[in-house]
Write an enzyme that holds these catalytic residues in place. Structure first.
Site, PDB file in Angstrom:
ATOM      1  N   LYS A  75       7.172  18.376 -10.823  1.00 32.39           N
ATOM      2  CA  LYS A  75       7.358  19.111 -12.069  1.00 32.39           C
ATOM      3  C   LYS A  75       8.516  20.086 -11.936  1.00 32.39           C
ATOM      4  CE  LYS A  75       3.433  20.145 -14.001  1.00 32.39           C
ATOM      5  NZ  LYS A  75       2.137  20.854 -13.917  1.00 32.39           N
ATOM      6  N   ARG A 145       1.925  27.085 -13.364  1.00 34.98           N
ATOM      7  CA  ARG A 145       1.633  25.648 -13.340  1.00 34.98           C
ATOM      8  C   ARG A 145       1.783  25.074 -11.945  1.00 34.98           C
ATOM      9  NH1 ARG A 145       5.898  23.337 -17.466  1.00 34.98           N
ATOM     10  NH2 ARG A 145       4.387  21.637 -17.546  1.00 34.98           N
ATOM     11  N   GLY A 154      -4.079  16.269 -14.052  1.00 32.44           N
ATOM     12  CA  GLY A 154      -5.342  16.964 -14.229  1.00 32.44           C
ATOM     13  C   GLY A 154      -6.012  17.431 -12.959  1.00 32.44           C
ATOM     14  N   MET A 156      -4.781  19.630 -10.642  1.00 34.71           N
ATOM     15  CA  MET A 156      -4.559  21.021 -10.305  1.00 34.71           C
ATOM     16  C   MET A 156      -4.684  21.835 -11.596  1.00 34.71           C
ATOM     17  SD  MET A 156      -3.852  20.382  -7.158  1.00 34.71           S
ATOM     18  CE  MET A 156      -3.045  21.803  -6.502  1.00 34.71           C
ATOM     19  N   ARG A 401       8.328  13.239 -16.341  1.00 35.98           N
ATOM     20  CA  ARG A 401       8.122  12.526 -15.078  1.00 35.98           C
ATOM     21  C   ARG A 401       8.108  11.042 -15.391  1.00 35.98           C
ATOM     22  NH1 ARG A 401       2.007  14.735 -14.907  1.00 35.98           N
ATOM     23  NH2 ARG A 401       1.268  13.581 -16.684  1.00 35.98           N
ATOM     24  N   HIS A 518      -7.452  12.965 -20.462  1.00 36.35           N
ATOM     25  CA  HIS A 518      -7.698  12.779 -19.032  1.00 36.35           C
ATOM     26  C   HIS A 518      -8.205  11.378 -18.731  1.00 36.35           C
ATOM     27  CE1 HIS A 518     -10.206  13.060 -15.357  1.00 36.35           C
ATOM     28  NE2 HIS A 518      -9.166  13.729 -14.922  1.00 36.35           N
ATOM     29  N   SER A 842      -0.998 -16.874  14.991  1.00 40.76           N
ATOM     30  CA  SER A 842      -1.335 -16.278  13.701  1.00 40.76           C
ATOM     31  C   SER A 842      -2.194 -15.060  14.004  1.00 40.76           C
ATOM     32  CB  SER A 842      -2.103 -17.282  12.840  1.00 40.76           C
ATOM     33  OG  SER A 842      -2.503 -16.650  11.656  1.00 40.76           O
ATOM     34  N   CYS A 909      -3.074 -13.833   9.250  1.00 43.43           N
ATOM     35  CA  CYS A 909      -4.061 -14.401   8.345  1.00 43.43           C
ATOM     36  C   CYS A 909      -5.227 -13.466   8.090  1.00 43.43           C
ATOM     37  CB  CYS A 909      -4.559 -15.740   8.879  1.00 43.43           C
ATOM     38  SG  CYS A 909      -5.288 -15.608  10.507  1.00 43.43           S
ATOM     39  N   TYR A 929       5.448 -15.763   8.063  1.00 37.69           N
ATOM     40  CA  TYR A 929       4.704 -15.732   6.806  1.00 37.69           C
ATOM     41  C   TYR A 929       3.541 -14.745   6.872  1.00 37.69           C
ATOM     42  CZ  TYR A 929       1.144 -18.530   9.180  1.00 37.69           C
ATOM     43  OH  TYR A 929       0.188 -18.956  10.059  1.00 37.69           O
TER      44      TYR A 929
END
Ligand code: ADP
Ligand code: MG
Ligand code: MG
Length: 953
Positions: A75, A145, A154, A156, A401, A518, A842, A909, A929
């Site tokens: 903020k 704030r 919501g 803080m 934001r 909220h 694997s 895996c 992979y």
């Protein structure tokens, strides 16, 4: 350090401590500075310059900017940035997150040198606005704030109108010529301060906030004949608000034994301390755990001059998104309340109006807002979520934001922003949180079922998807009941205290509050289905009922909600697959008819261009394999053969095999299993249509297959034609104290080679059968739980012998690999030896995590949450690979394995293979992979692309 001992520290010592601490927090930032200084002064050891703790913003200039989120919080950094780019931001200053860390490490004390910096900033603001903090003539009021690095909606606490007391409020009356407004500010201030700083909050067993109870009390005295819920706050006149101030102060005194502080400077210190302290309140901690936000980040405090949305009908407060955060559509989306302060909009006290209606009510302010909307997206190249206030027709920006959005919206916005040339396609790939894709695959209501469903109410669509469950009216109960089945959390409105219940629920339904309430905000972020502001619902918390249109639903009864349309239905409504699933899997929807699918496919296409990792799937049945291939899987990374034995009467043959006490008996049982296995494998090979399949030999938890009760044992004995005593004896022989470390994995195939031989034969015969149909087959046979080279040698030799035999019988050549699952530490450490025999590794990271950490996944529930709370382990190691421990062992195994066999094929895996952070780790380790369950394949594709992008940056 305790508060007391803290107080005893002399000023000098506290200074030294502060320096030590700030140094630790921003080591790298300070390092460069120190170096320069040292060079200039010719000293080897120059002390870093004293930390700047307060950053000013106002009148087009700011000490910080949008990049400084770690220090100023999101903020604060964006308030600085908006100020810089010339948006109308009320002046203020940000106290850094470093001070928060210091505060919480020093018994909740503020460093002394902060005072001078705060005072200086206040003077600057006073000068700009021509007001005075604590002045009786024209009082300057502040908003205090919180704001951490990542937004925690919501979580803080915010305090507005700080600086008012019995005297300054009269100053405000005078300059505004509006007594009602001034006292509305004052009562709000006392309310917020009383709650946040002085702790006057709902007590256990109470259903409403104590201040709200006082308001309701006064309202019913003034309007005795009207239902409470119809009386708006704005109907309270100046004298009623004066009365409210008196009652609020009394409430605080009664509950705390202390007086509400009247000195503005004392108020400010208290508020700053409370915001810093709120970093460690329970709901903030729960939130941080859920989103893996480290405790040491801390929050900043923003102290900002107040602007007023509650001066009358030419004023309002609102929140808006530059695009629709639920669907991603490019429309101006948001809401506002006339004559209100910001908290009202978010708290859902009154249901706000959609922002489009502002066009008529305040055309000038609306035009400015539209301009702001465009310049925000142009500047930030992202969808923005912003807060604004209009004071007597003039627009002020209070926050911006990057907007939280649903998965559907995230994909749409990313793809459309590329078309609009706001970002390029690689940014689009980087931007969509891979996990969120799962939301695109979640169910919607079944079309037929919904036609017959009884609609009982409509609210605002706030979190898309369909949810059905038993209703509960408080978060605790919802959490408890969620263990037994699906629940919906139904609330008048939600507040941060409800977080746990919201997490546990399938969906959230509220009677009040708008799309930025909220409930909506949090649901969107969690990917929960949510309908809010369904005004027709009347909730009676005391009696546990919900009534609507003459019908009453008790807690525990079923309701269904559609978070895409906002509709609420009675009873349990059947759900159907998402559009993407319908296109790809059900093939019941044409791709061209689904824009959602189109965006998804576009994004996946881009991702595939970037990723280096291949994505395979963990699937045991042909239909699962087919689904995974439709989702983009490039092979099977793990086929667990034991799962195939649970079906139908195969379990009997399986039990017969386990219970057999001679080789002959075992071979007879095994022979019964062979045809089943062969046809399963053939089905999988067909579904793969030429893609490779890693098939793991039997690794059964033996006890899971055995009949445990006497009845089951009798039944089995009857089927097998043996005395029940024999079955009972064998079951008890096979009992293990620690099955996880017992007679399993390759140990079974080594002691009973006839089992492995049967499996090898089934695989090869299936391969030949499918090959004959003209389909390529690439089996990769995986021996589980190997820790010794010899184990693998024995099993591999057996496989090769069977292959040779089957080859000869059928007069065909067979291509296949033999490799192993790396899942115990010894295998990692001796990987160079094991690679002599293994053609692939694997990583079975589920067992590798259990054995490396010495922690049973199934038993970790009793201590793991506490461990996470204490930050001994930051993330659940069974969800995200423990990079330092398990990850290091993987690295070692790869290095050693490659030494012996440079081109060894490497995969993973464990279920970690579909978790984005783990996919990133696998990319960095250089695996070939990752393999994950079918529905996580798209997530893994995107995560792999993001890993490649991050690696290239
Ligand atoms: P949160 O992080 O919970 O959104 P904020 O700090 O943004 O908390 O504050 C909540 C509300 O308070 C905002 O929506 C805004 O309307 C109001 N508010 C914040 N700062 C000011 C200010 N300087 N003047 C007027 N209202 C403010
Ligand atoms: Mg707040
Ligand atoms: Mg805000």
């Amino acid at each position: 350090m305790s508060k007391k001992s803290k107080k005893k520290l002399k000023k000098k010592e506290r200074l030294a401590l502060l320096k030590a601490d700030t140094r630790k927090v921003s080591k790298t930032a300070k390092k460069a500075k120190t170096k320069n200084l040292a060079a200039r002064n010719g000293h080897a050891e120059a002390k870093p310059k004293k930390g700047k703790l307060v950053y000013f913003f106002g009148e087009g200039r700011s000490d910080g900017d949008g990049k400084m989120k770690a220090l100023l919080g999101g903020k604060g950094a964006n308030l600085a940035e908006m100020t810089r780019i010339g948006l109308p931001v009320p002046p203020g200053f940000t106290i850094t997150t470093e001070v928060c860390t210091w505060f919480n490490a020093h018994g909740k004390a503020l460093p002394k040198e902060i005072d001078a910096q705060v005072t200086e900033s206040i003077h600057r603001i006073e000068k700009i606005l021509g007001k005075g903090f604590g002045s009786l003539g024209n009082p300057l009021l502040f908003a205090v704030r919180s704001g951490s690095r990542d937004s925690m909606p919501g979580m803080m606490d915010t305090i507005l109108n700080l600086g008012l007391n019995d005297e300054t409020v009269l100053g405000l009356v005078a300059v505004s010529a509006n007594e009602r407004f001034a006292f509305d500010c004052y009562r709000r201030f006392i309310q917020m301060y009383g709650d946040v700083v002085m702790g006057v909050q709902t007590r256990p067993g109470e259903h409403h906030e104590p201040f709200e109870v006082v308001i309701s009390g006064l309202k019913s005295e003034i309007f005795p004949n009207r239902p409470l819920k119809d009386i708006s706050d704005t109907e309270l006149d100046a004298s009623s608000l004066r009365e409210l101030v008196i009652r609020f102060k009394k409430l605080i005194r009664d509950r705390t034994g202390r007086d509400f502080p009247s000195d503005p400077h004392e108020q400010l210190r208290g508020a700053i301390g409370a915001v810093f302290g709120s970093w460690n309140n329970e709901r903030a901690i729960v939130y941080r755990q859920k989103y893996n936000i480290p405790n040491e980040w801390g929050t900043a405090v923003n102290v900002q001059a107040m602007v007023f949305g509650n001066t009358g009908n030419e004023s309002c407060s609102g929140v808006a998104f530059t695009r629709d955060p639920a669907t991603g559509e490019k429309v101006f989306y948001g809401e506002y309340l006339i004559n209100a302060q910001g908290e009202d909009v978010v708290a859902g006290v009154r249901t706000p109006d959609p922002v489009a209606t502002l066009q008529e009510k305040m055309p000038k302010a609306y035009r400015e807002l539209e301009d702001v909307r465009a310049s925000l997206e142009k500047h930030f190249h992202e969808m923005q979520d912003f807060e604004f206030t209009v004071e007597n027709g003039k627009l002020f920006m209070l926050q911006t934001r990057n907007g939280k959005r649903t998965g559907v919206a995230a994909v749409r916005i990313a793809v459309e922003m590329v078309k609009e040339k706001l970002i390029d396609w690689k940014q689009a790939v980087a931007r969509v949180p891979a996990d969120q894709l799962s939301q695109l695959l979640t169910p919607i209501f079944d079309r037929k079922a919904i036609k017959h469903a009884e609609k009982i109410a409509t609210g605002l669509p706030a979190g898309p998807g369909a949810a059905t469950g038993r209703i509960y009216f408080n978060a605790n109960e919802a959490e408890l009941e969620s263990v037994k089945g699906k629940v919906l959390l139904v609330r008048e409105e939600t507040s941060p205290e409800d977080i746990r219940g919201m997490l546990a629920a399938e969906g959230i339904l509220t009677a009040r509050g708008g799309v930025s309430s909220h409930a909506a905000l949090v649901a969107r972020q969690m990917g929960k289905v949510c309908v809010c502001g369904a005004n027709a619902l009347h909730i009676d918390y005391q009696n546990g009922t919900l009534s609507v249109g003459g019908r009453v639903f008790r807690k525990g009864e079923f309701l269904s909600i559609d978070g895409t349309s906002g509709e609420v239905y009675a009873g349990e409504v059947k759900t159907a697959p998402s559009e993407i699933v319908q296109v790809l899997i059900g093939k019941t929807l044409d791709a061209k008819e689904s824009p959602t699918y189109g965006n998804f496919a576009q994004l996946m296409g881009w991702a595939d261009k970037l990723r280096r990792l291949q994505i395979r799937t963990n699937a045991d049945q042909p239909d699962q394999v087919a689904n995974a291939v439709a989702f983009g899987a490039q092979g099977v990374g793990l086929c667990r053969t034991e799962h195939m034995f649970f079906e139908g009467d195969r379990i009997d043959a399986m039990r017969e095999m386990i219970l057999a006490d001679t080789k002959e008996a075992r071979e007879a049982a095994v022979a019964k299993l062979l045809p089943h296995q062969r046809s399963d494998f053939a089905g999988i090979f067909r579904a793969l249509n030429g893609l490779p399949a890693t098939i793991r030999f039997l690794d059964p938890p033996l006890h899971e297959f055995l009949p445990q009760t006497h009845d089951q044992q009798t039944e089995l004995a009857r089927k097998l034609g043996v005395p029940v005593e024999k079955v009972t004896r064998r079951v008890s022989e096979l009992h293990e104290f620690n099955p996880m470390l017992g007679f399993r994995g390759c140990r079974l195939g080594i002691l009973y080679p006839e089992i492995s031989a049967m499996q090898a034969r089934a695989i090869f015969e299936a391969a030949i059968e499918v090959q004959k149909e003209g389909i390529k087959v690439k089996p990769e046979i995986m021996i589980p739980l190997v820790g010794f080279l010899k184990e693998l040698e024995l099993q591999a030799q057996l496989v090769r012998d069977v292959a040779a035999k089957v080859s000869k019988e059928n007069n065909t050549r067979l291509h296949y690999l033999v490799g192993t699952m790396i899942e115990i530490p010894r295998a990692c450490v001796t990987a160079d030896e094991i690679a002599k025999e293994a053609e692939f590794f694997s990583f079975g990271t589920n067992d590798l995590t259990q054995t490396t950490l010495g922690m049973s996944r199934d038993d970790s529930g009793s201590f793991l949450p506490a461990y996470q709370g204490l930050e001994i382990i930051k993330q659940n190691p069974f969800a995200t690979i423990d990079a330092n421990g398990v990850g290091s062992l993987m690295k070692l195994a790869i290095e050693r394995g490659r030494k012996t066999r440079p081109d060894i094929k490497l995969g993973i895996c464990g279920e970690h293979g579909g978790e984005p952070a783990s996919v990133n780790l696998c990319h960095n380790l250089g695996l070939t992979y990752v393999s994950c369950s079918p529905f996580r394949v798209p997530i893994a594709r995107l995560a792999a692309a993001q890993a490649a992008l991050a690696g290239a940056a």
